[in-house]
Design a protein around this motif. Sequence first.
Motif, PDB file in Angstrom:
ATOM      1  N   GLU A  30      -3.719   7.319  -2.496  1.00 55.87           N
ATOM      2  CA  GLU A  30      -3.273   6.038  -1.949  1.00 55.87           C
ATOM      3  C   GLU A  30      -3.732   4.921  -2.873  1.00 55.87           C
ATOM      4  OE1 GLU A  30      -4.164   5.149   2.123  1.00 55.87           O
ATOM      5  OE2 GLU A  30      -3.678   7.184   2.776  1.00 55.87           O
ATOM      6  N   SER A  89      -1.045  -4.051   5.848  1.00 54.84           N
ATOM      7  CA  SER A  89      -2.135  -4.091   4.884  1.00 54.84           C
ATOM      8  C   SER A  89      -2.453  -5.543   4.545  1.00 54.84           C
ATOM      9  CB  SER A  89      -1.734  -3.332   3.610  1.00 54.84           C
ATOM     10  OG  SER A  89      -2.759  -3.389   2.648  1.00 54.84           O
ATOM     11  N   ASP A 139      -9.190  -1.730  -2.732  1.00 51.86           N
ATOM     12  CA  ASP A 139      -9.514  -0.314  -2.804  1.00 51.86           C
ATOM     13  C   ASP A 139      -9.123   0.443  -1.550  1.00 51.86           C
ATOM     14  OD1 ASP A 139     -10.571  -0.633  -5.340  1.00 51.86           O
ATOM     15  OD2 ASP A 139     -12.570  -1.076  -4.579  1.00 51.86           O
ATOM     16  N   GLU A 140      -8.715  -0.242  -0.531  1.00 55.89           N
ATOM     17  CA  GLU A 140      -8.245   0.354   0.718  1.00 55.89           C
ATOM     18  C   GLU A 140      -7.304  -0.641   1.379  1.00 55.89           C
ATOM     19  OE1 GLU A 140     -11.704  -0.626   3.895  1.00 55.89           O
ATOM     20  OE2 GLU A 140     -12.169   0.934   2.443  1.00 55.89           O
ATOM     21  N   TRP A 182       0.865  -1.188   0.000  1.00 58.03           N
ATOM     22  CA  TRP A 182       0.000   0.000   0.000  1.00 58.03           C
ATOM     23  C   TRP A 182       0.898   1.232   0.000  1.00 58.03           C
ATOM     24  CZ3 TRP A 182      -4.721  -0.514  -1.372  1.00 58.03           C
ATOM     25  CH2 TRP A 182      -5.557   0.611  -1.343  1.00 58.03           C
TER      26      TRP A 182
END
Length: 93
Positions: A20, A61, A67-68, A3
């Motif tokens: 991000e 992560s 998506d995040e 990430w």
Amino acid sequence: MAWFLNFYRCERCAQAWTDEWSCICDDECPHCGARDMSPSRSEDLTELILSNEDCFVVLRSADDAEDEPSYEELGRFSSRAKAEEFLAASDPI
């Protein structure tokens, strides 16, 4: 999954922005729409150490992040040094 926080400056309008994403990738300028702007720099946010009152929390992560980052807690430590030692000893992503 990796990430990143990517930093951009538009070659057309000179506006700056961040985004991000799970990779270091080109982006479209949100100000003028210029395409294929490459990041000027990126910060790896895959693993984080956050101070939380009386401890330091290690986050990574999740492998299925899309998506995040969907951070997962890996551990809590009494010092930043111990948290950093833990990350240095843990398996690479």
